[in-house]
Structure formats: structure tokens, C-alpha cells
Design an enzyme around this catalytic site. Structure first.
Site, PDB file in Angstrom:
ATOM      1  N   TYR A 156       0.831  -1.205   0.000  1.00 34.67           N
ATOM      2  CA  TYR A 156       0.000   0.000   0.000  1.00 34.67           C
ATOM      3  C   TYR A 156       0.866   1.255   0.000  1.00 34.67           C
ATOM      4  O   TYR A 156       0.615   2.203  -0.750  1.00 34.67           O
ATOM      5  CB  TYR A 156      -0.921  -0.020   1.218  1.00 34.67           C
ATOM      6  CG  TYR A 156      -1.969   1.072   1.240  1.00 34.67           C
ATOM      7  CD1 TYR A 156      -3.188   0.899   0.594  1.00 34.67           C
ATOM      8  CD2 TYR A 156      -1.751   2.258   1.925  1.00 34.67           C
ATOM      9  CE1 TYR A 156      -4.159   1.897   0.621  1.00 34.67           C
ATOM     10  CE2 TYR A 156      -2.717   3.254   1.963  1.00 34.67           C
ATOM     11  CZ  TYR A 156      -3.918   3.070   1.311  1.00 34.67           C
ATOM     12  OH  TYR A 156      -4.877   4.058   1.345  1.00 34.67           O
ATOM     13  N   LYS A 160       0.922   4.039  -3.090  1.00 37.71           N
ATOM     14  CA  LYS A 160       0.499   5.430  -2.914  1.00 37.71           C
ATOM     15  C   LYS A 160       1.656   6.400  -3.167  1.00 37.71           C
ATOM     16  O   LYS A 160       1.434   7.500  -3.706  1.00 37.71           O
ATOM     17  CB  LYS A 160      -0.090   5.625  -1.520  1.00 37.71           C
ATOM     18  CG  LYS A 160      -1.383   4.842  -1.301  1.00 37.71           C
ATOM     19  CD  LYS A 160      -2.477   5.223  -2.309  1.00 37.71           C
ATOM     20  CE  LYS A 160      -3.810   4.577  -1.989  1.00 37.71           C
ATOM     21  NZ  LYS A 160      -4.878   4.997  -2.908  1.00 37.71           N
TER      22      LYS A 160
END
Length: 252
Positions: A156, A160
Site C-alpha cells: 500500500y 500510494k
């Protein structure tokens, strides 16, 4: 230039992913209530039906399916029926906070597909129409995990951070053609995204940091306010920016 809040998106079509719940739903509703036509996509067809019935204003055009599927992206482009004025890439998934030594290939590949590759492909599909029209606003929802290494797992966090880089690259290459690309970085938000920790090591490492620094969760509407501002002409002089909407978490 400041515009009327009740008609900021009049005669404008905006694509919103992850529109069935949480931040995406709040964003789609706000655009519709401010006069915009929304092309809303989500994996949950039922949630899209409820969105369309609640939105009011111009019809909400819905496309149900997995945004990583090329056929769904093609269906979104078809539903738009021509150039769109804006795109909000909101759909995203978490990674169980799996640290670098524990992240498995399936988690890595799926998180990258949803959080990074899908926004790139949908942006790529819509950019030619925007460029031809001489205008377009793209907002990518990143995360506090795009600003630090202690807010999520390896997949993650990497996805991002990469989405921030992609956002800035779009702004650089296409800004002179009337395209603006910006990112919003939420902190904790009350949504249905799974945030459980699947790693004991992560819980021991990240948990104390979260407990010491995490602000109170925000309602999705607060993020929708930031996203719609960046999609609107009110932010006409903003391009390539990352806007934290995190209750001050990034200041810690």
C-alpha cells in the site's frame, strides 16, 4: 476565479471510481448536487443503484465492475459519451499492513493493480479527450501512507508513493495542454475499507505509532470537499500538488 457552489459542475461530466461507498460516494453525491453529470463506477452494483437514486440533479451514469478490468475502463469511457471535465480516482484497497519481509506476491500484485495501474489506465483512456478539449482536472486519492512509511504495509505504501509520482508526471507533461493533476492524501476516514493488521510484527511496530499520532477519523464528506475543490475551477492555479486532508497528521 470563484464559482457558485450550487453550480460548480453544471454542464460538466466527472468520472468517479469507488463511487459506491465512502469517499467516492460522498464525492459523487457532491458533484451531482452541484449540477454535474457523474459517471460512477464500483464493484458493487447495488451500491451504485442506491447512489443513482439518491443523487438527484443530472442522472448518474453507473458502470459496475472491477476497475482493473480493461472492459470496465472501456465501459466508463463509453458511458461518458465524450470528453470529461474531471476524473476522481478514489477506488483503493489496503494490504493488511504486511511488512516488506512478509508481503506475498498476490497481495502486492492486487494492491498495485487497484491502487496504481487502474488509475493510470483510466487516466490514459480519458486524457486524449481532455487534451482535445483543452481542459481537464484529475484528482488521485493517495493517503497519509504516500507521505510516510509508518501508515500501512509495504504494498500500500509503495502504491500510494508511486501514485503521487504519477500525479506529478501528468501535471508536468500535460499542464500546458490545460490538464491539472493533483492528489488528496487522507488520514483516517470512516469508510468500509478493510484496515485490519494481518501481521503480528506490523501490529507491534505500527500500532504504537498509530496510537500516539493518529487523529480522529473524518467523515467522507470532508474528503469530498477537498476532492471537489481540486476538480473545480476554484483551484485553477493548482497543479501537481499533494493536499493532505488528514486532521493535521502530516504535521506530526
Amino acid at each position: 476565479m470563484t464559482t457558485d457552489q450550487n453550480s460548480r459542475f453544471r454542464d460538466r461530466t466527472i468520472v468517479v471510481t469507488g463511487a459506491g461507498s465512502g469517499i467516492g460516494r460522498a464525492t459523487a453525491l457532491r458533484i451531482a448536487r452541484e449540477g454535474g453529470t457523474v459517471v460512477a463506477t464500483d464493484v458493487d452494483a447495488g451500491s451504485l443503484d442506491r447512489l443513482a437514486s439518491e443523487a438527484g440533479g443530472p442522472p448518474v451514469r453507473t458502470v459496475a465492475g472491477d476497475i482493473t478490468d480493461a472492459a470496465v475502463i472501456a465501459a466508463v469511457v463509453a458511458a461518458a459519451g465524450g470528453p470529461v471535465a474531471g476524473l476522481a480516482n478514489v477506488a483503493g484497497i489496503m494490504d493488511g499492513f504486511l511488512p516488506p519481509a512478509e508481503v506475498d506476491d498476490a497481495t502486492w500484485d492486487r494492491v498495485m493493480a487497484v491502487n496504481l495501474t487502474a488509475p493510470m489506465r483510466l487516466t490514459r483512456a480519458l486524457l486524449p479527450g481532455m487534451i482535445a478539449a483543452g481542459e481537464g482536472a484529475i484528482v488521485n486519492v493517495v493517503s497519509e501512507a504516500a507521505l510516510r512509511g509508518s501508515a500501512a504495509g509495504a504494498a500500500y505504501t509503495a502504491s500510494k508513493h508511486a501514485l503521487v509520482g504519477y500525479t506529478k508526471n501528468v501535471a508536468f507533461f500535460h499542464g500546458a495542454q490545460g490538464i491539472r493533476a493533483n492528489a488528496v492524501a487522507p488520514g483516517p476516514v470512516i469508510t468500509n475499507i478493510e484496515g485490519a493488521m494481518a501481521s503480528e510484527f506490523a501490529a507491534a511496530r505500527v500500532g504504537p505509532v498509530m496510537r500516539a499520532t493518529l487523529p480522529a477519523p473524518a467523515l467522507p464528506g470532508r474528503l469530498a470537499a477537498a476532492i471537489t475543490w481540486l476538480l473545480s475551477e476554484d483551484s485553477a492555479n493548482v497543479n501537481g500538488a499533494v493536499l493532505p486532508s488528514d486532521g493535521g497528521w502530516s504535521a506530526v
